[in-house]
Structure formats: C-alpha cells, structure tokens
Design an enzyme around this catalytic site. Structure first.
Site, PDB file in Angstrom:
ATOM      1  CG  ASP A 119      -2.243   0.491   1.069  1.00  0.00           C
ATOM      2  OD1 ASP A 119      -2.369   1.519   0.398  1.00  0.00           O
ATOM      3  OD2 ASP A 119      -3.185  -0.128   1.590  1.00  0.00           O
ATOM      4  CG  ASP A 221      -4.319   5.734   0.712  1.00  0.00           C
ATOM      5  OD1 ASP A 221      -5.208   4.918   0.979  1.00  0.00           O
ATOM      6  OD2 ASP A 221      -4.191   6.828   1.303  1.00  0.00           O
ATOM      7  CD  GLU A 280      -8.791   4.624  -1.611  1.00  0.00           C
ATOM      8  OE1 GLU A 280      -9.718   4.421  -0.825  1.00  0.00           O
ATOM      9  OE2 GLU A 280      -7.766   5.249  -1.272  1.00  0.00           O
ATOM     10  CG  HIS A 340      -9.060  -0.764   4.717  1.00  0.00           C
ATOM     11  ND1 HIS A 340      -8.948  -0.934   3.349  1.00  0.00           N
ATOM     12  CD2 HIS A 340      -8.529   0.446   4.979  1.00  0.00           C
ATOM     13  CE1 HIS A 340      -8.377   0.131   2.813  1.00  0.00           C
ATOM     14  NE2 HIS A 340      -8.095   0.978   3.781  1.00  0.00           N
ATOM     15  CG  ASP A 341     -11.291   2.685   3.794  1.00  0.00           C
ATOM     16  OD1 ASP A 341     -10.811   2.774   4.936  1.00  0.00           O
ATOM     17  OD2 ASP A 341     -10.637   2.923   2.754  1.00  0.00           O
TER      18      ASP A 341
END
Ligand code: GLC
Length: 552
Positions: A119, A221, A280, A340-341
């Site tokens: 990430d 990210d 993302e 995870h969000d």
C-alpha cells in the site's frame, strides 16, 4: 504443499500464451493487524501472515488459490489512521516485525506463486514524519515546500473552502508560523505538495525501494488527490446532503498533472517485469476512475461495491457501465465487494435480506465476484462470511470520522474455535466477533458446503477456465429484477452464470438465445455438480439464492 498443478501449468495446459498474474486473481487484501498474531502481543504481524500462506495458496484446489496479497500499511506510523498515516515509508513498524521477516515473507510467497502488493500512502504523511517535522519547524526549512502551506485569509480564516473527508475544514492553523497546512484526512495527516519535484522524486524513490525489495504490485492510496489546483481556488458549491457533498471537489483533486505522473509511474513499473499498480480513485464517478486505467493497470470501482440495494438491476447496470468503460485491450477491470473502509458485505446485504440469509447471499456475491471479466479482490474473512462487529465507543481505535468508525470491519480473523479464535494467544487489539465459535476457518474447512469451500471452488474454476479468465461478458436478461444471468465467451469457449438474488424458487426467461443448449454444470450452490450434463434453453428454474456456473 501439494504437488498438484500450479496455476501456470494449468494455464499452459489451456494453451494460453500468457496471462499476467494480476489479471487472474484472486488478490487477497490483508489488514495486517487483524490477520494472525505470531508474537503474542494481540496484534497481527508478518510472521503470522507467513504462517497462513498455505491457507491462501498451497498449490492445490484445497486452498483459496490466491495469486497476490495486498498488505494494508505496515510502515512506522503513530496509528492515528491505522497506518494510513505513515511516518517512515521505507521502515517496517516493529509491531509487525523486522526487515528479515519481510524478506522471508517475500521468499515464502515466491515459493507459492503469490505476489506481494504494498500500500503506497503518498498523498499525505503522518505529522510525525521527519519530512513534516522539518517542514513545520519554520518558513525557511528545507522541507517547508514539501507540504501545502498557505497564509490565512482576512480575519484569520482558512485559505479556501476545502473540506476534510473525515471532519471539518481541510486546513489546520500552525501558531508558530502563522500559516495553515492542508489535509484531506485527519489534521495528523498533512498533505504532501506534489507540485514540488523533490516530493515527486521522493515518492518515486519509495516505490522503487519496495519494488527492489521484491514487491510486484503497488496499491496507490487516494492517488487522484495527489495534485491540487496551483492557486488553491475555492471549490464551487453544490446542493448536497452532507457537508462534503456540498461542493464540487474540482480544485482539490483530479488535476491534469496527475496524468503526467502516471506516465512516469508506468515507465518505472515497466522496468520491473510484470509489476502493476492498482489505484484507489477517491471519486464516486466511475468514468473518472476509468480515465486513469490506460496507465494504471487497474482501479477500484466503488459504485459496484457500494450498491445500496441487494437487487440484480443495480449490480447489472453498474457492471455493464464498468465493463464498457474498460473494454479496450489496454484496460482491465477489477472488482471488490468489501474492504477496510466499508461495512462488510455480509452485514450490508445481510442487513437487508435478514442475517439468517446472509450466508446464502454471500455465496451469490462470491459467484458474481469470481465470474465477471476482471480481477477479483477478496477482503480477508469474507471467504467465511465474516460480518461487522459492533465496537463500543470506548474501545474504538478509528475515531473522529464523521461517517462512523471503521473498526467494525477490521476485527481479528476467525481461524478456529479456541480462545481468541486462534488469532492470538492473548486478548486481541480489537474485540472479536461473538460468533467466532460458529464461524471460523477450521469449521468451514470441514463443511463441504461452507462459504469457504465455495470460494475455493470458484477460485479453482476461474483458474481453469479461459472463458472465465478472459472471455467477454454479456448479460442475458435486459432488465433483471430477480436474477442475473450472463455469458462469458472466449474463442468459442463459454461459461454461463446464473444468480438468483431472491429466497424464492424462480423461473428465469432470457432475452437472448443461448449459443448452445448442452451445458456441463461446473459449480453450483445447490445442483449436484459432478459434471452433470444439462440442457438449458431460454427459460429455466433456479432454486432460492442459487448460484450456478455452466460450461460449454
Ligand atoms: C484511503 C484508505 C483509508 C484511509 C485514507 C487516508 O481511503 O483506504 O483507510 O483512511 O485513504 O489515507
């Protein structure tokens, strides 16, 4: 490890020239602090991940056949945003292990043909990053211009109307230098100034560092936020239901310079064999995400993952749009349902259909995820139908987020029914699901019809089917309201996928004729799947929540 055929052998058996690993999948997202704790401190770590690699891919159909793991951040971080606030981009946090542990992870993954995706959190850093500490130390510091600083407007007001996604204005005042600094997330996550060439060079160096360490993929990210308008202009206002939605974020993201950076990034990645980047894209519009997909290998589609209703029409419309946008040869779609969000999909859709039916629903979701044209991403635990866990306010780690804590979807993996679900020998950092004795890997391994075994079968089927790997995608019901039925086709090989979204037995009527009528059942939630031949015409029956895949 078993001596069954590796994925590469299977593909060469199928006479495929070459399919890059990132087009195959599944790619499995690990939230490292919640996966497996080997050190006994209640927090997951790298050695814990190593101990579970055979679970992910042991080279045979008794594992999930995972082709890559994506690790949420494991770098040194104060943890204000669960590691998405990085203080040292090239140093592993001792909470997760050592450099040697990481090297061993790469080596053990290699043995199993598992790639590693890191990430890259480079839109912002932690306020504890040495870069920011120096930047903040004074207006003439070497790193001052590495971040976005600006004078107050008259009356001491922030430089413009930009908002933080988490809460409040996107600006925090620094008393010492009498200037504001900018942050799209928490005030502890100051935004890097991507217009500064030194920042871009530093970020490329971080990427190169991990690629040189043996990593094959980068997950970027919120990458479309890197560049801001050079004059820090206000965002125009619009009508919206939340403070965030009451402006068009045209000046605080999606700047044209991002395309230029993607060209540089692609040049970097092309110098490492078969490496890839998945972006993302922090924007609800899938056209925006698609616009970056000629240079990025893949971008996440939030429209599909965030479908509010459990209804085939919404999914089919969203999939059609994404599939069309990414139909050129040099673009490739990917799909995910949880991360995870966001609330786990078993809880989201289960909340709608009733939790008693959530597991049946989870299999329909899985069948869809693995049979679309695009790489499937699996969020740890979804393969056993893990659900959100309510975390009392005084136990929450993810705080100060206006749309609610994300802890419920980040709870420890449920491995078995022993204490702490086999995740750790001590009480975990975040409370576990109460249902772990009835919902865990060990139990589901022993149940032939479990969600876990269904995921394994789907993964195996996908790896062995050219139609599922590469075929085009064509929906067969124009306006579905109970079931989605689609065809995948590659050079005369077909897969037919039928998904009943309801808890009733239904008869589907296709709007198009099938190319053949003799089919071989490949996998099903309810039909006996021992290679049965079935005749399928324009109309056939589906059992409640049936998910069936046929080949021809
Ligand atoms: C991304 C991450 C999220 C994080 C945010 C800020 O959206 O997925 O977890 O809070 O970026 O880094």
């Amino acid at each position: 490890m078993s001596d069954a055929k590796t994925f590469d052998q299977q593909v060469s058996d199928l006479n495929v020239v070459h399919v890059p690993w990132w087009k195959t999948g599944p790619i499995y997202q690990i939230f490292p602090r919640s996966f497996s704790d080997s050190s006994g401190d209640g927090v997951g770590d790298i050695r814990g991940i190593i101990s579970k690699l055979d679970y992910l891919n042991n080279g045979s159909d008794t594992s999930l056949g995972v082709k890559a793991i994506w690790l949420s951040p494991i770098y040194v971080s104060p943890g204000r945003d669960a590691g998405y606030d990085v203080a040292e981009h090239t140093v592993i946090d001792s909470m997760f292990g050592t450099d040697e542990d990481f090297d061993e992870l790469i080596a053990e993954c290699k043995k199993r043909n598992i790639k590693v995706i890191m990430d890259m959190v480079l839109n912002h850093t932690s306020n504890m990053s040495p870069w920011f500490i120096d930047s903040r130390s004074g207006k003439t510091s070497a790193h001052r211009d590495w971040y976005i600083w600006s004078d107050p407007k008259r009356g001491g007001r922030p430089p413009n109307n930009w908002r933080s996604w988490f809460n409040g204005p996107a600006w925090t005042f620094d008393e010492d230098s009498q200037q504001f600094y900018m942050h799209t997330f928490h005030p502890e996550q100051p935004e890097l100034n991507w217009r500064n060439p030194e920042v871009r060079a530093a970020c490329i160096n971080v990427m190169r560092f991990w690629l040189d360490r043996g990593v094959s993929g980068l997950r970027l990210d919120v990458c479309n936020v890197y560049f801001k308008h050079p004059d820090l202009l206000d965002n125009p206002r619009r009508l919206g239901t939340t403070v965030w939605n009451r402006q068009h974020h045209i000046n605080s993201k999606n700047q044209p310079e991002f395309h230029g950076f993607l060209t540089d990034l692609r040049a970097l990645l092309d110098s490492y064999p078969e490496s890839m980047a998945v972006g993302e894209i922090f924007d609800g519009r899938v056209e925006v995400a698609a616009s970056y997909c000629k240079k990025l290998h893949m971008a996440f589609n939030f429209d599909i993952a965030q479908q509010k209703k459990w209804h085939p029409r919404g999914f089919q419309t969203a999939i059609s749009k994404w599939d069309n946008l990414l139909s050129d040869e040099d673009t490739w779609p990917c799909y995910f349902m949880s991360n995870h969000d966001m609330s786990r999909h078993s809880s989201r859709f289960g909340g709608e259909v009733g939790l008693d039916e959530a597991d049946a629903c989870a299999k329909v979701v899985a069948a869809m995820l693995f049979t679309l044209r695009g790489t499937p991403y699996v969020y740890y635990g979804e393969e056993i139908g893990m659900r959100d866990v309510e975390i009392p306010v005084d136990e929450q780690f993810d705080t100060g987020v206006v749309f609610g804590s994300r802890d419920p979807e980040r709870t420890p993996m449920q491995w078995n029914s022993s204490s702490n679900a086999g995740f750790s020998s001590v009480t975990p950092w975040l409370r576990m699901a109460l249902d772990f004795k009835n919902r865990n890997v060990e139990l589901q391994e022993s149940e032939p019809n479990s969600i876990l075994n269904f995921y394994r079968q789907l993964s195996n089927l996908r790896s062995n089917s050219l139609a599922l790997l590469l075929g085009n995608w064509r929906p067969l019901i124009r306006k579905p309201d109970k079931a989605m039925v689609y065809l995948r086709e590659h050079q005369g090989k077909y897969a037919l996928v039928a998904l009943n979204f309801t808890n009733k037995k239904i008869r589907v009527k296709l709007d198009a004729s099938l190319p053949v009528s003799q089919w071989l059942l490949s996998l099903s939630t309810c039909r006996p799947s021992d290679g049965n031949e079935e005749r399928l015409e324009k109309s056939f029956e589906l059992a409640p929540y049936e998910a069936s895949i046929f080949g021809a």
